[in-house]
Design a protein around this motif. Structure first.
Motif, short mmCIF file in Angstrom:
data_model
loop_
_atom_site.label_atom_id
_atom_site.label_comp_id
_atom_site.label_asym_id
_atom_site.label_seq_id
_atom_site.Cartn_x
_atom_site.Cartn_y
_atom_site.Cartn_z
N LYS A 49 -27.10 -31.89 -38.68
CA LYS A 49 -26.19 -30.99 -38.00
C LYS A 49 -26.91 -29.70 -38.11
O LYS A 49 -26.50 -28.80 -37.39
CB LYS A 49 -25.02 -30.88 -38.37
CG LYS A 49 -24.29 -32.30 -38.56
CD LYS A 49 -22.51 -31.98 -38.91
CE LYS A 49 -21.81 -33.55 -38.94
NZ LYS A 49 -20.63 -33.35 -39.65
N TYR A 50 -27.93 -29.66 -39.22
CA TYR A 50 -28.52 -28.13 -39.37
C TYR A 50 -29.92 -28.06 -39.07
O TYR A 50 -30.52 -29.31 -39.25
CB TYR A 50 -28.20 -27.76 -40.77
CG TYR A 50 -26.73 -27.68 -40.82
CD1 TYR A 50 -25.92 -26.62 -40.64
CD2 TYR A 50 -25.99 -28.74 -41.45
CE1 TYR A 50 -24.47 -26.60 -40.89
CE2 TYR A 50 -24.66 -28.90 -41.75
CZ TYR A 50 -23.57 -27.64 -41.46
OH TYR A 50 -22.49 -27.61 -41.51
N ASP A 51 -30.47 -27.07 -38.68
CA ASP A 51 -31.84 -26.83 -38.56
C ASP A 51 -32.50 -26.51 -40.09
O ASP A 51 -33.86 -26.88 -40.17
CB ASP A 51 -32.07 -25.44 -37.71
CG ASP A 51 -31.31 -25.70 -36.19
OD1 ASP A 51 -31.58 -26.85 -35.53
OD2 ASP A 51 -30.79 -24.63 -35.87
N LYS A 52 -31.95 -25.88 -40.73
CA LYS A 52 -32.42 -25.64 -42.04
C LYS A 52 -31.24 -25.48 -43.01
O LYS A 52 -30.05 -25.30 -42.69
CB LYS A 52 -32.94 -23.95 -42.49
CG LYS A 52 -34.24 -23.75 -41.39
CD LYS A 52 -35.35 -24.49 -41.97
CE LYS A 52 -36.63 -24.30 -41.41
NZ LYS A 52 -37.94 -24.85 -41.81
N VAL A 53 -31.64 -26.16 -44.42
CA VAL A 53 -31.07 -26.25 -45.30
C VAL A 53 -31.58 -25.53 -46.86
O VAL A 53 -32.66 -25.84 -47.01
CB VAL A 53 -30.58 -27.90 -45.84
CG1 VAL A 53 -29.92 -27.99 -46.99
CG2 VAL A 53 -30.06 -28.46 -44.62
N ILE A 54 -30.66 -24.51 -47.08
CA ILE A 54 -31.10 -23.95 -48.22
C ILE A 54 -30.57 -24.17 -49.50
O ILE A 54 -29.17 -24.42 -49.61
CB ILE A 54 -31.00 -22.36 -47.93
CG1 ILE A 54 -31.85 -21.82 -46.78
CG2 ILE A 54 -31.49 -21.29 -49.32
CD1 ILE A 54 -31.27 -20.37 -46.47
N ILE A 55 -31.19 -24.76 -50.69
CA ILE A 55 -30.41 -25.26 -51.74
C ILE A 55 -30.81 -24.39 -53.01
O ILE A 55 -31.98 -24.10 -53.10
CB ILE A 55 -31.07 -26.66 -52.11
CG1 ILE A 55 -30.76 -27.48 -51.04
CG2 ILE A 55 -30.58 -27.19 -53.35
CD1 ILE A 55 -31.26 -28.93 -50.98
N SER A 56 -29.87 -23.95 -53.74
CA SER A 56 -29.94 -23.11 -54.94
C SER A 56 -31.03 -23.66 -55.82
O SER A 56 -30.81 -24.78 -56.19
CB SER A 56 -28.59 -22.98 -55.58
OG SER A 56 -28.66 -22.21 -56.86
N GLY A 57 -31.58 -22.55 -56.57
CA GLY A 57 -32.21 -23.01 -57.78
C GLY A 57 -32.06 -22.66 -59.21
O GLY A 57 -32.31 -22.60 -60.07
#
Length: 557
Positions: free
Chosen positions: A449-457
């Protein structure tokens, strides 16, 4: 004749029971306990998966001798072994932990056969010593903890046992020395500490058994030695060219600068007197650190009470050994010296060599790096119990003592299992990266559903968990991916890891972080979410196995 047959059957039955017990404690819920794969386990798993499908590691190196991982180089044996289990079981927790658990059981079996191969006047005593040693190793907290997780040190330990077993076989048939050499070399390719342990121990064995070695075929022995050196050269060559990054990071030579400065100041204050130069020079700092580190591994609190404090290495409330082993160790060494002096001295030297490599690194004491210590300690414990049995064998209280011994051992073993399977799982889950699997599986279900996924480090190295649990195509990753981003996934940094050079997501502009993408999903730690909550809209929470919120999924406004 009938009694002898019964005795043989009885001994084999006991060995089978020990093996079954070892299988149970090593494999029971191995995919769930510990709670999660920690970052080194997923790195080994994904690199093995990559080798299996492309013949290259995550960086595109073809069948490497050392595997680059998290700014470090890992030894190759565990990775290549994992390709087999992954091919059979798939890319999952069981496949990653199976090799270590399997070799843990094999170690129990070969310890039995090692002792059965010794020269004893009393064959029954030898059999009982072999059974007790195997049993004590099967129930050893030290051995169980590291056999149930993806630790290459445990595999190396079993290889050392097998190598010693075939060395003893070689004293009777010289061609076994070649097999022994192979196992010792593979142990060196398995775990760094073996690179120090094996040369020291093999040199000792050569001197210690020199009178026996003179009686065998010299050509076979020399060929085994040359073969050993030849196989070890590629690894030594790579490490000599700067491949031992991890050691340079944890070495005492890189981490005692403050003490060196303090000692230098003391030299100046003394007017550079000769005695001060001898006592306070920087070399003495290293010697003192090494000796302190070495002897810390023999402290009773480390061995019998608390371990090294790392919750991945220790069970809170239990030691690496049982307290009842302490008096048995004291009794076992002199008893075993009378039965087979050369083997006993070999075990003592094995014990003394084991902490050498760990003493040169920080932190200390370190249960993982000195794991070979467990072998002589369980053998001496078994010998100690056998010595008491031998002393009481013609008395009426021997059966009472055996019953009491069984009760104490059984109670302590059950107590350890409860601590390991129940209590420690609840308090150590964060040390194992618990929550990453839940996060990646949740993201995987909605990422389309999303263009980008940002994941915490925030919790360190999220990219590897994403690769592992998404089963991302290794060929695509090698071509286009990095630890910063691959496909639609972008990963934040970790403030405490200076090598990353990137800050956590609470301190960045998330819109710029995602580039030109408009429809953006972010996975933040609770701390990062608080810092960014006016810019994101909360969608869901991701909890660890204890129900604690470890990630918050949000839509970037």
């Amino acid at each position: 004749m009938e009694t002898k047959l019964f005795s043989v059957f009885h001994n084999k039955f006991l060995l089978v029971c020990i093996i079954v017990l070892s299988l149970i404690v090593h494999f029971y819920q191995i995919n769930k306990i510990p709670a999660s794969l920690y970052w080194d386990e997923v790195a080994v798993g994904y690199n093995a998966y990559s080798i299996l499908h492309t013949g290259r590691d995550e960086y595109g190196n073809k069948f490497p001798i050392l595997f680059e991982s998290y700014h470090d180089l890992k030894m190759p044996v565990f990775v290549y072994l994992s390709t087999v289990s992954i091919a059979v079981l798939g890319l999952n927790e069981l496949a990653i932990r199976f090799p270590s658990a399997f070799f843990g059981v094999i170690g129990v079996i070969f310890l039995y056969f090692l002792i059965k191969n010794l020269d004893f006047r009393d064959q029954n005593e030898k059999t009982y010593l072999a059974l007790l040693s195997a049993f004590f190793l099967a129930i050893s907290p030290w051995h169980i903890i590291f056999s149930r997780t993806g630790y290459e040190a445990n595999i190396a330990l079993t290889l050392l046992i097998i190598g010693f077993y075939f060395f003893y076989k070689g004293l009777r048939q010289s061609w076994y020395f070649l097999i022994s050499a192979i196992f010792y070399v593979v142990a060196c390719y398995c775990y760094r500490s073996s690179l120090i342990f094996v040369p020291f121990f093999v040199t000792f064995l050569t001197v210690h058994f020199f009178s026996d070695l003179k009686k065998i075929e010299l050509k076979q022995l020399l060929f085994s030695i040359v073969f050993f050196i030849f196989l070890l050269l590629p690894l030594v060559s790579v490490l000599a060219k700067g491949g031992d990054t991890r050691f340079s990071q944890v070495s005492i030579f890189s981490n005692v600068s403050d003490k060196s400065i303090a000692n230098n100041q003391k030299m100046i204050e003394s007017g550079n007197a000769l005695f001060a130069k001898l006592i306070f020079n920087r070399r003495m700092v290293y010697v003192n650190e090494a000796l302190t580190g070495y002897f810390s591994h023999f402290r009773p609190d480390f061995l019998f009470v608390s371990g090294d404090g790392n919750l991945r290495h220790t069970v809170r409330g239990a030691g690496l050994l049982y307290l009842w082993q302490l008096p048995l160790l004291i009794l076992g060494i002199p008893f075993l010296l009378k039965k087979n002096r050369k083997f006993t001295i070999s075990m003592i030297v094995w014990l003394l060599i084991s902490p050498v490599s760990a003493s040169l690194a920080l932190p200390v004491p370190h249960a993982l790096r000195v794991m070979p210590m467990v072998v002589p300690l369980v053998v001496f414990s078994a010998a100690g119990l056998l010595s008491i049995f031998s002393l009481l064998k013609n008395t009426k209280i021997v059966y009472l003592f055996k019953l009491a011994s069984f009760f104490v051992i059984f109670l302590s073993f059950i107590t350890f299992l409860k601590l390991y399977y129940v209590h420690n799982t609840q308090i150590s889950n964060s040390e194992w990266g618990d929550g990453y699997k839940q996060l990646v599986q949740r993201i995987g279900a909605i990422s389309n559903k999303y263009d980008k996924v940002i994941i915490s480090g925030h919790y360190w190295q999220p990219y590897m968990y994403a690769l592992f649990y998404l089963r991302f195509d290794p060929a695509l990753y090698q071509e286009h991916g990095t630890s910063v981003a691959f496909d639609k996934y972008i990963f934040g940094g970790t403030d405490w890891d200076k090598r990353v050079g990137r800050s956590e997501l609470g301190n960045v502009d998330l819109r710029n972080y995602a580039g030109r993408a408009k429809n953006i999903l972010v996975a933040l730690s609770p701390q990062e979410y608080i810092a960014q909550q006016d810019k994101v809209k909360k969608i869901d929470e991701v909890k660890d196995s204890n129900g604690k919120v470890v990630f918050i999924l949000a839509y970037l406004n």
